[in-house]
Scaffold this motif. Sequence first.
Motif, PDB file in Angstrom:
ATOM      1  N   ARG A   1       3.268  -3.293  -4.075  1.00 36.35           N
ATOM      2  CA  ARG A   1       2.124  -2.465  -3.706  1.00 36.35           C
ATOM      3  C   ARG A   1       2.183  -2.098  -2.218  1.00 36.35           C
ATOM      4  N   ALA A   2       2.656  -3.051  -1.407  1.00 37.17           N
ATOM      5  CA  ALA A   2       2.844  -2.760   0.022  1.00 37.17           C
ATOM      6  C   ALA A   2       3.894  -1.678   0.209  1.00 37.17           C
TER       7      ALA A   2
ATOM      8  N   ARG B   1      -2.938  -0.090   5.186  1.00 35.55           N
ATOM      9  CA  ARG B   1      -2.969  -0.702   3.851  1.00 35.55           C
ATOM     10  C   ARG B   1      -1.646  -1.411   3.551  1.00 35.55           C
TER      11      ARG B   1
ATOM     12  N   GLU C   1      -0.877  -7.299 -11.366  1.00 36.56           N
ATOM     13  CA  GLU C   1      -1.451  -8.320 -10.494  1.00 36.56           C
ATOM     14  C   GLU C   1      -2.565  -9.080 -11.208  1.00 36.56           C
TER      15      GLU C   1
ATOM     16  N   GLU D   1      -1.294  -5.475   2.680  1.00 31.28           N
ATOM     17  CA  GLU D   1      -0.713  -5.929   1.415  1.00 31.28           C
ATOM     18  C   GLU D   1       0.536  -6.782   1.664  1.00 31.28           C
TER      19      GLU D   1
ATOM     20  N   VAL E   1       2.309  -7.753  -5.418  1.00 31.80           N
ATOM     21  CA  VAL E   1       1.667  -7.446  -4.134  1.00 31.80           C
ATOM     22  C   VAL E   1       2.679  -6.852  -3.156  1.00 31.80           C
TER      23      VAL E   1
ATOM     24  N   LYS F   1      -0.388 -10.169   2.906  1.00 30.29           N
ATOM     25  CA  LYS F   1      -0.929 -10.953   1.788  1.00 30.29           C
ATOM     26  C   LYS F   1       0.213 -11.498   0.929  1.00 30.29           C
TER      27      LYS F   1
END
Length: 712
Positions: free
Chosen positions: A505-506, A517, A486, A521, A502, A524
């Motif tokens: 990561r989610a 969280r 990232e 993510e 991203v 986003k």
Amino acid sequence: MDPEIRRRRTLQAVKRVLVRETLEQPCVLIFEDLHWIDAETQAFLEVLSEGVATARLLLLVDYRPEYQHGWGSRASYTQLRLDPLGEEDTRELLATLLGEGASAEREALERLILEKTEGNPFFLEEVVQTLAEEGVLAGERGRYRLERSPDELHLPATVQGVLAARIDRLPAQEKDLLQTLAVIGKAFPLGLVRSVTGRGEEDLYRGLSQLQAGEFIYEQPAFPEPEYRFKHALTRDVAYESQLAGSRRQVHGAVAQALEELHADRLDERAGLLAYHWEAAGEALSAARYHRRAAKWALANDPLEAMRHWRRVHTLARTNPEASEALDLALEACSEVLQLGWRTGLSTAEIGSIFEDGKRFAERRGDSRSLPLLVHGYSVVQGFSGDLQAWRSYAHEAADLAEEVSDPGLRMYTQEEVALTEMLLGDLRQALSIVERNLEFAAERPDLVHPPLGSAARGFHSWLRAELLMHLGQLERSLDYLARLEQDARTQRNHEILIRAVTSRANVAVALGQATRALAEAQKARELAEQFGAPLYLAWTNHAVGTAHIQGQSWDDAVEVLGRSLAVARGSRIYAMNEAAVLADLAEAHLGRGDERHAQERSEQSIRLATRQGSKLWECRAQLVRARVLLKRPNAHAAARSRTALQRALELAEQTGAKLYEPQVHEVWAELALASGEGQAWERHLRAAERLFTGIGATTRAEHVARALRER
């Protein structure tokens, strides 16, 4: 600051300024003629419309029927169709235009105007203006007096006819100026008009003033010099069409030349406009050059616009296939359309046509380097359309062709698809081996893979490594790589890799059992995808948002957002490679909200599709969900089928190396054991789930299992 982040923050800042003002007083904001809207204003309206429902703000917009928007389903939106004015309103408007007065002739004139205009306010204004120019009316607007009998009038039947007649009555110089302005566009800065017409300052101002007085155009403030616009789109259309085609082409060419001179230091930004004018001027090769330039300029922020320009390059370059430059442009366009096609979507017919054209052009040019790129693009489009076997076959062919060319950057670029197909079809370890080998080579020999293809491949390989590690159950390593990726993506302003990082990561947060969280993510990532605009990434990030909602047990939200991903996968065929996974997640969301019928239907669809495509990874996920669904049926037959599904899921997890799913299999197996009254089996499977969750780093989920064991 990253351009996309700056752009999003700018839009949000303007929105906040306006919404803040509504705390002081109610506000009305008006946007007219949305059918002429530019992309940035459209983006702002999309952002602003989200805040209308909670602010004392009335947003009024008007547009022609052909304009499309996405606000129709919002509760805060009301649409009013503007029909022609009624007789009473028409008479009131006419009285305002004509002024006071009463006589038999005046009434006859009003009846004639009302009959001709049929309640169209613009037509009514133009008819009154025409009558004043013809001397039927004398005086000024709002204070006209009748000079001739209305019996002598012969008005055109349409507003286009009225406008054409008015334009024809203009003095030759003014008519020529108006027609030139129509070629320039709906808006035209003074400097551009001066360059195109070549008129002296005084002569030009006089002509523009006369056209303003005749209400053909109007001036609006702009910096550093005034800008003019047509009063109405129809005025511009009629003025444009009233010219001979040859004359229009000449003026388009003059406009293109003037734009090149005036914006010599900003040609990339003006490339789309230059392409339009050169194309209208009949200069296909010049137009193709600028469409190519516009495509490259748009790619970073608007892949759909980039695709539109590449398609035009392909079409225009083919008109002169004998020219060497045209052939090069056509070949490049074929490659780029295929590379963009998996992001934006292509029909089956267009995929095949573009691919065959590209191969033919490559052979004619003797360009061995372009062929691997064409095959690579074709492989990805096939895969993202759902044909995983064709994807794998063409991906290997592209990699073999790249080996023959001896270009390390190209080789690495083509091998990314080999690795991705290996992952989906069921060999995660082999896929990781390919990725690690290429990244190691890139680190040792950056000089060989530095060109654009090698750089793009390095980012994709880095993302794929993190994705593979997640499925292999190495969650913390995956997160470490994603954090670095990232940062690199933001530094390099690589929006695609940023979205992927991203989103992944989610997904890792879901695997860790961190619902809050994961949702943050995923949302986003979706914001980034909305800014980028490619349908593929909207589907991808919506999928991530949906799985985050499942983790947070927001079942209705999960069904709604996953339904959007499924619609894209089935409609545009650009997310079909993950359709089986979406179906499996939808099944789980339906199950969570108690809709067992739809859960069963979606889980079976997922298994059938994954089996047909040959995706062992998604079949593993689907079998796991099927087992959960069957658990809801309290009978021996369903329990046996659930056990079979779990055995298959565990077998697939071991075959593929997808350790991510192993603890989940034991967790569901424990539920099955509990439902069957097998206490020892329940404990054995839960302890296995706890151990495996701990082993992959999912401590939150391990603690949840441990708590269940203690409470039992």
